[in-house]
Enzyme design. Sequence first.
Site, mmCIF file in Angstrom:
data_model
loop_
_atom_site.group_PDB
_atom_site.id
_atom_site.type_symbol
_atom_site.label_atom_id
_atom_site.label_comp_id
_atom_site.label_asym_id
_atom_site.label_seq_id
_atom_site.Cartn_x
_atom_site.Cartn_y
_atom_site.Cartn_z
ATOM 1 N N GLY A 67 0.803 -1.351 -0.106
ATOM 2 C CA GLY A 67 0.021 -0.115 0.147
ATOM 3 C C GLY A 67 0.971 1.088 0.046
ATOM 4 C CB SER A 68 -0.138 4.708 -0.612
ATOM 5 O OG SER A 68 -1.215 4.832 0.405
ATOM 6 C CE LYS A 109 -3.591 -4.886 6.708
ATOM 7 N NZ LYS A 109 -2.743 -3.558 5.869
ATOM 8 N N GLY A 110 -7.217 -3.769 2.990
ATOM 9 C CA GLY A 110 -7.470 -4.540 1.719
ATOM 10 C C GLY A 110 -7.821 -3.697 0.580
ATOM 11 C CD GLU A 169 -2.402 -5.829 3.278
ATOM 12 O OE1 GLU A 169 -1.883 -5.105 2.477
ATOM 13 O OE2 GLU A 169 -3.514 -6.064 3.613
ATOM 14 C CE LYS A 181 -5.925 6.313 4.756
ATOM 15 N NZ LYS A 181 -5.173 5.622 4.145
#
Length: 227
Positions: free
Chosen positions: A27-28, A95-96, A104, A122
């Site tokens: 992820g970022s 998540k995901g 993960e 978040k």
Amino acid sequence: MKALKKIAGVTAAQYVTDGMTIGLGTGSTAYYFVEEIGRRVKQEGLQVVGVTTSSVTSKQAEGLGIPLKSIDDIDSIDLTVDGADEVDKDFNGIKGGGAALLMEKIVATPTKEYIWVVDASKMVEHLGAFKLPVEVVQYGADRLFRVFEKAGYKPSFRMKGDSRLVTDMQNYIIDLDLGCIKDPVAFGHLLDGTVGVVEHGLFNGMVDKVIVASKDGVTVLEAPKAG
């Protein structure tokens, strides 16, 4: 926003020491953690072994010269750093968003210290504004979609262009637009017991630390220890 993600990722890398086996998230925000580990391997001679959570992260780590091992070749992981799409006050998370939730969760399970890196946006009161990803086997996926629809979960198949996205593990993802998940633990159990569901994006009671970057600086939140 990009700067905050970088700060969170670089801060998490400070917990990594020589000789560790580390889980490399996807992820970022986790991207910056992996970049910083790569820098330390190259410039400081940091000795670590990485276990990755997606083909994207594997490619990134290999490009940086981080030695990798398969999850099947290790019994425990010292530290895993990953991003999260939402985190609530009870340290449950979704998540995901990057479609890597199954890998993960597999990497998180044998991890001694599990850290999420996020920007302040978040952190939420209740999970659910971010769509909940549910990884499902391809066989019977349309029937399962209708089951979710009937239950009022507002499902949609994750797409890549004009086709359904296929995960690294060759499954589909159905995103559930729930709005608010009042009891993430109970809902997680419900999904766990649903035939055809391989895994879901609720990571309940798993994380140990959440590193939050905001315009005011970095905060490290510690989850209460179980028991």
